[in-house]
Design a protein around this motif. Sequence first.
Motif, short mmCIF file in Angstrom:
data_model
loop_
_atom_site.label_atom_id
_atom_site.label_comp_id
_atom_site.label_asym_id
_atom_site.label_seq_id
_atom_site.Cartn_x
_atom_site.Cartn_y
_atom_site.Cartn_z
N TYR A 116 0.85 -1.19 0.00
CA TYR A 116 0.00 0.00 0.00
C TYR A 116 0.88 1.24 0.00
O TYR A 116 1.99 1.26 0.55
CB TYR A 116 -0.95 0.01 1.19
CG TYR A 116 -0.29 -0.05 2.54
CD1 TYR A 116 -0.11 1.10 3.30
CD2 TYR A 116 0.14 -1.25 3.07
CE1 TYR A 116 0.51 1.06 4.53
CE2 TYR A 116 0.76 -1.32 4.31
CZ TYR A 116 0.93 -0.16 5.03
OH TYR A 116 1.55 -0.21 6.26
N ALA A 117 0.38 2.28 -0.65
CA ALA A 117 1.22 3.42 -0.99
C ALA A 117 1.54 4.34 0.19
O ALA A 117 2.57 5.01 0.18
CB ALA A 117 0.55 4.23 -2.10
N ALA A 118 0.66 4.40 1.18
CA ALA A 118 0.82 5.40 2.23
C ALA A 118 2.12 5.23 3.01
O ALA A 118 2.71 6.21 3.47
CB ALA A 118 -0.37 5.35 3.18
N SER A 119 2.60 3.99 3.18
CA SER A 119 3.79 3.76 4.00
C SER A 119 4.90 3.02 3.25
O SER A 119 5.85 2.56 3.87
CB SER A 119 3.42 2.97 5.26
OG SER A 119 2.50 3.68 6.05
N ASN A 120 4.77 2.90 1.94
CA ASN A 120 5.77 2.18 1.16
C ASN A 120 6.24 3.03 0.00
O ASN A 120 5.62 4.04 -0.35
CB ASN A 120 5.20 0.86 0.65
CG ASN A 120 4.96 -0.12 1.78
OD1 ASN A 120 5.88 -0.73 2.31
ND2 ASN A 120 3.69 -0.28 2.16
N GLY A 121 7.35 2.62 -0.60
CA GLY A 121 7.93 3.40 -1.68
C GLY A 121 8.07 2.59 -2.95
O GLY A 121 7.93 1.37 -2.97
N ILE A 122 8.37 3.30 -4.04
CA ILE A 122 8.60 2.68 -5.34
C ILE A 122 10.08 2.38 -5.49
O ILE A 122 10.93 3.24 -5.21
CB ILE A 122 8.12 3.62 -6.47
CG1 ILE A 122 6.59 3.79 -6.40
CG2 ILE A 122 8.53 3.09 -7.84
CD1 ILE A 122 6.04 4.81 -7.38
N THR A 123 10.41 1.17 -5.94
CA THR A 123 11.81 0.78 -6.14
C THR A 123 12.18 0.75 -7.63
O THR A 123 13.36 0.78 -7.97
CB THR A 123 12.09 -0.60 -5.54
OG1 THR A 123 11.22 -1.57 -6.15
CG2 THR A 123 11.85 -0.60 -4.03
N GLU A 124 11.17 0.65 -8.50
CA GLU A 124 11.43 0.63 -9.93
C GLU A 124 10.15 1.01 -10.67
O GLU A 124 9.05 0.67 -10.24
CB GLU A 124 11.89 -0.76 -10.38
CG GLU A 124 12.39 -0.80 -11.83
CD GLU A 124 12.94 -2.16 -12.22
OE1 GLU A 124 13.95 -2.20 -12.94
OE2 GLU A 124 12.36 -3.19 -11.80
N ILE A 125 10.31 1.72 -11.78
CA ILE A 125 9.15 2.09 -12.58
C ILE A 125 9.53 2.04 -14.06
O ILE A 125 10.67 2.36 -14.44
CB ILE A 125 8.63 3.51 -12.21
CG1 ILE A 125 7.33 3.82 -12.97
CG2 ILE A 125 9.69 4.58 -12.44
CD1 ILE A 125 6.62 5.06 -12.45
N ALA A 126 8.57 1.59 -14.86
CA ALA A 126 8.74 1.58 -16.32
C ALA A 126 7.46 2.11 -16.94
O ALA A 126 6.35 1.74 -16.54
CB ALA A 126 9.03 0.17 -16.82
#
Length: 454
Positions: free
Chosen positions: A14-24
Amino acid sequence: MLYAITDTETTGGYAASNGITEIAVYIHDGQQIVDSFETLVNPHQPIPRFVQSLTGITDEMVQLAPSFEEIAPRLMELFQGKVFVAHNVNFDYSFVNHQLQSLGYNLNCKKLCTVRYARKIFPKLASYSLGNLCRHFEIPLYNRHRAAGDARATVQLLELLRKNDVNNHLHTMLGKQSKEQYLPLHLNKEDIDQLPLTPGVYYFHDAKDKIVYVGKALQLKKRVTSHFSNNKPSRQKQEFQRNIHRISYQQCGTELMASVLETIEIKRLWPKYNRAIKGYEASYGLYVYEDGNGYMRLAVDRKHKHLPAVHLFYSRYEGVTELKRLVKEFELCNKLCFIDRSTDPVCSAEGCKGACHGTETATDYNQRVQKAVDQLKQELPSFAIRERSYFNEKDSCILMEGGRFYGMGYVPTEFDFAAKDELRNQLQEYPEYDFVRNIIKRYALEQPDKVVWL
């Protein structure tokens, strides 16, 4: 129309407490890829071990990667004016949107979920996971659970779906009136479409068909849809949406009936996502019993689950105050009513006729206790709330007897409420709860024209 086909890898669900490690992100014009962007992202938080083993992305790999803040301008350029496409779009969109909003950006674009799109074009497949769809349609899938690999496969899946979309489902799904992309992944739009615009109680079911949430509505379709009008990044909201697979409902004649039924169903089912019912519950009761010498005793005690009380109170003080009134009015004994707990053998009540030390017979004393109990019961109202039903040609009816909720149902419009026994036969009996009783009493005070006194 341009599509921004996106996949993200993250540190959690869930986005509120986590981060993105990779995006394409691959920009597609309906024929081919016209632009692309892919990068590891430093989430500035540890990547859990199980996530590292799933994606292959380690803390060391992202240590020198750009932060999301650094790539945000490029992402906004890519997403602006495009359709945000992803396999389970609400997951990826919630992360990207949350990160952008935290930096002051406003992501406002249409969404398209390839899971939902695939269900419309190829119904009744065994599974709609990206891996299984790729195997079924022989779509190459390299670097599984990495952003670029999954996004590339989603590009080819979208091309396949558009090619086979003979009924132009894509146009409908992206229409201004369509809210389908906001629905939970596993919930069919048809479940929403078939809901009536009448009062009722609705149930959300999980993958095992267990009811996980119960709610009430004045208009079922409108209320259920409102649950999915936003995609908040909180853990509770994201988990809630992931676990909804089906909706069922019961129509009710009025909003009051829906409120009563909702409370009863929550008490019966204790669904996972319902908060505890708020409301002031009676905690004490007035009880009557016969002691070993044959004397009837009155006592205020905490409410017993399986022992009916003569009357219920919200506090011990309220109960004792009422009991003292009965003692004085009916010349009862303070000791036999547990008001006087001293060791003095002489009762402190002015009207006591000696029952505490045997100078008054149990028969004489019990007659006065029974009169006190009868009076208290007579003070508890018996009435029905009668209203026109929203969905049938009858009148709705909620019945209170002696201050207690009996049940509810529907009666013919010409029904004579003076026939009490027949009225009970027309209704379905339900469990009696303090909160239900309070809802009904409050409504009766606010809507006296709908009350039929019995």
